[in-house]
Design an enzyme around this catalytic site. Structure first.
Site, PDB file in Angstrom:
ATOM      1  N   PHE A  11       0.709  -1.093   0.116  1.00 45.26           N
ATOM      2  CA  PHE A  11      -0.164   0.098   0.053  1.00 45.26           C
ATOM      3  C   PHE A  11       0.966   1.303  -0.081  1.00 45.26           C
ATOM      4  CE2 PHE A  11      -2.524   3.008   3.099  1.00 45.26           C
ATOM      5  CZ  PHE A  11      -3.116   3.800   2.033  1.00 45.26           C
ATOM      6  N   THR A 130       6.114   3.215  12.256  1.00 48.60           N
ATOM      7  CA  THR A 130       4.872   3.694  12.686  1.00 48.60           C
ATOM      8  C   THR A 130       4.950   4.430  13.982  1.00 48.60           C
ATOM      9  OG1 THR A 130       2.629   2.699  13.333  1.00 48.60           O
ATOM     10  CG2 THR A 130       4.481   1.553  13.693  1.00 48.60           C
ATOM     11  N   ALA A 157       5.490  -3.991  18.728  1.00 48.07           N
ATOM     12  CA  ALA A 157       6.665  -4.368  19.439  1.00 48.07           C
ATOM     13  C   ALA A 157       7.645  -4.778  18.053  1.00 48.07           C
ATOM     14  CB  ALA A 157       6.514  -5.564  20.272  1.00 48.07           C
ATOM     15  N   LYS A 159       7.939  -3.511  15.048  1.00 45.95           N
ATOM     16  CA  LYS A 159       8.308  -2.411  14.718  1.00 45.95           C
ATOM     17  C   LYS A 159       9.391  -1.492  15.432  1.00 45.95           C
ATOM     18  CE  LYS A 159       7.594  -0.928  11.062  1.00 45.95           C
ATOM     19  NZ  LYS A 159       8.537  -1.329   9.697  1.00 45.95           N
ATOM     20  N   GLY A 287      -5.686  -5.124  23.838  1.00 43.96           N
ATOM     21  CA  GLY A 287      -4.751  -4.103  23.858  1.00 43.96           C
ATOM     22  C   GLY A 287      -4.856  -3.128  22.833  1.00 43.96           C
TER      23      GLY A 287
END
Length: 346
Positions: A11, A130, A157, A159, A287
């Site tokens: 994307f 991110t 986590a 990333k 979460g």
């Protein structure tokens, strides 16, 4: 500039490829073509003599080294990643394997290539990440480049781990790196597992539009074309060793976002009843971060970048694109996870 883009059939990666080709850059698109990738995303760019494609996995060290040797890029833009939080809840191993191990393999290949070339000062390794690595915000405040890392999902986590690897390769080996952390992206060509395309497709099919919890989680929405523009600015003009937060300055609750999309669909393709009648509240994601919001002051002041899309203009353009591209959508309907609820395991 000759740029190697990993994940260039995805994307965000495909938006970078299309824009880079339009700006006259040479592009080597490296993609493993996993479930969310689609070469149709770069069909327009692929007609250019400045475009090349290599079907390869970033975890394959020999393939990465061979591609770097073959094309001799001036820069690497690393976007290849597993990126869907819900999938990371159901199957975290793939996220560790691709996002952590894959980034390590690519860093090592880039380091060897850079050293063999005599450590050119013009080389760049741009790692795209991110804002989810920073965790969750309360009702006030913004993420900055100095925010502490507090990831709350296997995806974020993984990333965060890759961000730390990139920084370490800069500090330990001197690899010339830049990093960016972005807010939630949306726009054309987004695989139909993320919120906005799911809302559009379910609405058009007359299916329930699922909203997690009470729909009061807040996200900062960044149009993918604005993001691609920012990424190319960073690779060309960003300061080495620096990170830049890229945000859309468009905060909305999930419920407000979905209602806006439904109102746009009501205007562009009216149904028998308002599309908002299909909104259904479902069990929240484990979460689920409360709020994300980015302060893009650094990239605005240093690189003169600001988002150009408002929620109204960006969402209208996005909805219209999905309405106009049935063939693209139909080709993806049989892929894993499309139309399924993921990420409910504990």
């Amino acid at each position: 500039m000759k740029i190697m883009v990993t994940g260039g059939a995805g994307f965000i990666g495909s938006a970078v490829v299309r824009r880079a080709i339009a700006y006259g850059h040479s592009i080597v698109n490296v993609d493993a073509l996993t479930y969310a990738a689609c070469l149709d995303n770069v069909a327009s760019a692929s007609e250019s003599p400045e475009y090349a494609f290599e079907h390869a996995d970033i975890r394959d060290a020999s393939a990465m080294s061979a591609i770097l040797c073959k094309y001799q890029p001036d820069a690497i833009m690393h976007l290849a990643a597993e990126s869907h939080v819900d999938r990371s809840i159901d199957g975290p191993a793939a996220f560790i394997d691709t996002n952590v191990t894959g980034t390590y393999v690519l860093l090592e290949a880039a380091r060897a290539y850079w050293m063999d070339a005599g450590r050119p000062e013009t080389f760049r390794f741009h790692h795209i990440s991110t804002d989810e690595v920073f965790g969750s915000l309360g009702e006030i405040g913004f993420f900055t480049e100095d925010s502490p890392y507090q990831p709350n999902s296997p995806y974020s986590a993984s990333k965060a781990s890759s961000d730390h690897l990139v920084r370490a390769w800069r500090e330990t080996y001197g690899l010339p790196v830049v990093l960016t952390n972005c807010s939630n992206n949306y726009g054309p060509y987004q695989f139909p597992e993320k919120l906005i395309p799911v809302v559009i497709l379910n609405a058009l099919s007359g299916k329930p539009i699922p909203i997690y919890g009470a729909g009061d989680n807040i996200r900062d929405w960044l149009h993918v074309e604005d993001h691609a523009e920012a990424l190319l600015l960073v690779i060309e003009k960003g300061k080495l060793g620096r990170s830049y937060n890229i945000g859309g300055e468009n905060e909305m609750t999930n419920l407000d976002l979905v209602r806006m999309i439904c109102a746009i669909l009501d205007r562009l393709k009216p149904g028998k009843t308002p599309y908002a009648d299909l909104i259904t509240f479902v069990t929240d994601r484990p979460g689920h971060d409360r709020r994300y919001a980015i302060d893009p002051k650094r990239i605005r002041e240093e690189l003169n970048w600001r988002p150009t899309f408002t929620p109204e203009t960006g969402l209208k353009q996005t909805v219209q694109w999905y309405l106009d591209n049935d063939a693209w959508l139909n080709a993806l309907h049989t892929r894993s996870g499309v139309g399924e609820r993921l990420g409910i395991a504990r």
